[in-house]
Design a protein around this motif. Structure first.
Motif, PDB file in Angstrom:
ATOM      1  N   ALA A   4       0.818  -1.213   0.000  1.00  0.00           N
ATOM      2  CA  ALA A   4       0.000   0.000   0.000  1.00  0.00           C
ATOM      3  C   ALA A   4       0.852   1.262   0.000  1.00  0.00           C
ATOM      4  CB  ALA A   4      -0.922   0.008   1.229  1.00  0.00           C
ATOM      5  N   GLY A   5       2.087   1.163   0.476  1.00  0.00           N
ATOM      6  CA  GLY A   5       2.942   2.337   0.562  1.00  0.00           C
ATOM      7  C   GLY A   5       3.928   2.439  -0.573  1.00  0.00           C
ATOM      8  N   PHE A  56      -7.997  -2.882   7.157  1.00  0.00           N
ATOM      9  CA  PHE A  56      -7.667  -1.506   6.789  1.00  0.00           C
ATOM     10  C   PHE A  56      -6.593  -1.474   5.708  1.00  0.00           C
ATOM     11  CE2 PHE A  56      -4.573   1.927   7.516  1.00  0.00           C
ATOM     12  CZ  PHE A  56      -5.354   3.017   7.152  1.00  0.00           C
ATOM     13  N   LEU A  57      -5.569  -2.320   5.846  1.00  0.00           N
ATOM     14  CA  LEU A  57      -4.499  -2.356   4.847  1.00  0.00           C
ATOM     15  C   LEU A  57      -5.013  -2.836   3.497  1.00  0.00           C
ATOM     16  CD1 LEU A  57      -1.507  -3.788   6.928  1.00  0.00           C
ATOM     17  CD2 LEU A  57      -1.780  -1.464   6.070  1.00  0.00           C
ATOM     18  N   ALA A  84      -8.097  -2.532   2.352  1.00  0.00           N
ATOM     19  CA  ALA A  84      -8.898  -1.448   1.784  1.00  0.00           C
ATOM     20  C   ALA A  84      -8.011  -0.345   1.228  1.00  0.00           C
ATOM     21  CB  ALA A  84      -9.841  -0.890   2.853  1.00  0.00           C
ATOM     22  N   LEU A  85      -6.953   0.007   1.964  1.00  0.00           N
ATOM     23  CA  LEU A  85      -6.028   1.043   1.491  1.00  0.00           C
ATOM     24  C   LEU A  85      -5.324   0.596   0.222  1.00  0.00           C
ATOM     25  CD1 LEU A  85      -4.683   3.774   2.087  1.00  0.00           C
ATOM     26  CD2 LEU A  85      -2.966   2.544   3.426  1.00  0.00           C
ATOM     27  N   LEU A  86      -4.960  -0.674   0.167  1.00  0.00           N
ATOM     28  CA  LEU A  86      -4.296  -1.211  -1.019  1.00  0.00           C
ATOM     29  C   LEU A  86      -5.216  -1.155  -2.230  1.00  0.00           C
ATOM     30  CD1 LEU A  86      -1.893  -2.675  -2.309  1.00  0.00           C
ATOM     31  CD2 LEU A  86      -2.855  -4.824  -1.477  1.00  0.00           C
ATOM     32  N   LEU A 128      -7.811   0.846  -2.705  1.00  0.00           N
ATOM     33  CA  LEU A 128      -8.073   2.235  -3.090  1.00  0.00           C
ATOM     34  C   LEU A 128      -6.879   2.853  -3.810  1.00  0.00           C
ATOM     35  CD1 LEU A 128      -9.920   3.529   0.096  1.00  0.00           C
ATOM     36  CD2 LEU A 128     -10.920   3.084  -2.144  1.00  0.00           C
ATOM     37  N   THR A 129      -5.674   2.625  -3.295  1.00  0.00           N
ATOM     38  CA  THR A 129      -4.496   3.224  -3.930  1.00  0.00           C
ATOM     39  C   THR A 129      -4.235   2.620  -5.296  1.00  0.00           C
ATOM     40  OG1 THR A 129      -3.085   1.661  -2.716  1.00  0.00           O
ATOM     41  CG2 THR A 129      -3.403   3.852  -1.756  1.00  0.00           C
TER      42      THR A 129
END
Length: 303
Positions: A244-245, A283-284, A286-288, A290-291
């Protein structure tokens, strides 16, 4: 307020472990560009090796506790370096240009091998280290509530900061750092420019594994025990954090992983700890999603 501050300080230790793991993972992934499921197991293997060697030194060699711990630390790094060498020469290099699933299967197999080696060495028992540097340091006292960290936590956080800062400076200003960035961007072009890509690959795997080993040593000294399941969970979290980052910037990945560690500690302090891993991994994910969705939408726009 003191309780919040205590949870925030508790998160610093988890942040240090996650940051080391993320930095090492990106060092390897810059070369491999494949999902590596062996990173968490190397972390757990280093911690378990420290405990086994320290117990052996204490019970069999009759060493003092500091000498037994020093023997365990040496054994942890030595065996982790051996595992990293086997990984780079016999697993990663031969499979680097194959399908991504081949690396996933191979690293999962290595994880199972390390798990069984640890189980056999322990004879399916749990060993515990005596508390090391467990003296509490009081940062704030309010209404009978003391905000503290142990000396071991402070030492671990300082070690993590020094290790990541030194590695970041090395990547930024050394020939190895230039070669790592070149091979990470385009290994073919780097080879044409005279860079020994195989050598850079091997050193990157070794350095990344040493970061995982350092995190494992720190965790074993602090918790006194290390289970293989802990290594797998830490490895999966770091995998999602870096996905994700950033897979390309070790420092950015380390900062993101550290923030995740602090957030995890705050969750454990205010909500049911049984649901912590499920919610944080959710959460990770979902963030992955979305990004990555945003990146794909941007890439599909007409130029």
């Amino acid at each position: 307020m003191p309780y919040f501050f205590q949870q925030l300080l508790n998160g610093l230790h988890s942040a240090a472990l996650y940051a080391l793991l993320a930095f090492g993972y990106v060092l390897i992934n810059g070369m491999l560009k494949r999902t590596n499921l062996a990173h968490g197991p190397v972390f757990a293997f280093a911690g378990q090796t420290l405990i086994f060697a320290a117990v052996f030194g204490w019970n069999v060699l009759w060493l003092t506790l500091p000498a037994a711990v020093a023997l365990g630390v040496f054994a942890a790094f030595a065996y982790s370096a051996l595992v990293a060498t086997i990984l780079s020469r016999s697993v990663f290099l031969p499979l680097a240009k194959s399908t991504p699933n081949a690396i996933v299967v191979a690293t999962l197999g290595l994880a199972l091998v390390l798990m069984e080696l640890a189980r056999i060495a322990a004879d399916t028992r749990d060993f515990w280290l005596a508390p090391v540097l467990a003296t509490p340091i009081v940062f704030w006292s309010h209404g009978g509530f003391q905000v503290t960290l142990t000396l071991m936590q402070l030492v671990n956080c300082a070690l993590a900061v020094v290790a990541i800062a030194a590695a970041a400076l090395t990547l930024a200003h050394s020939s190895f750092g230039r070669h790592w960035r070149a091979v990470s961007d385009d290994p073919g072009a780097a080879a044409l420019c005279g860079v020994d890509t195989a050598d850079v690959f091997r050193w990157s795997v070794l350095a990344g594994s040493m970061f995982a080993a350092l995190a494992g040593v720190m965790a074993a000294l602090y918790y006194g025990n290390m289970s293989f399941g802990t290594g797998m969970v830490f490895g999966l979290k770091v995998l999602f954090v870096t996905a994700a980052g950033s897979y390309r910037d070790p420092v950015r990945a380390a900062v993101g992983a550290a923030l995740f560690g602090v957030a995890e500690s705050l969750w454990a302090g205010y909500f049911l700890i049984e649901w912590r891993d499920a919610w944080m991994l959710g959460f990770l994910v979902a963030l992955l999603v979305l990004t990555r969705t945003g990146e794909e939408t941007h890439d599909r726009q007409p130029r």
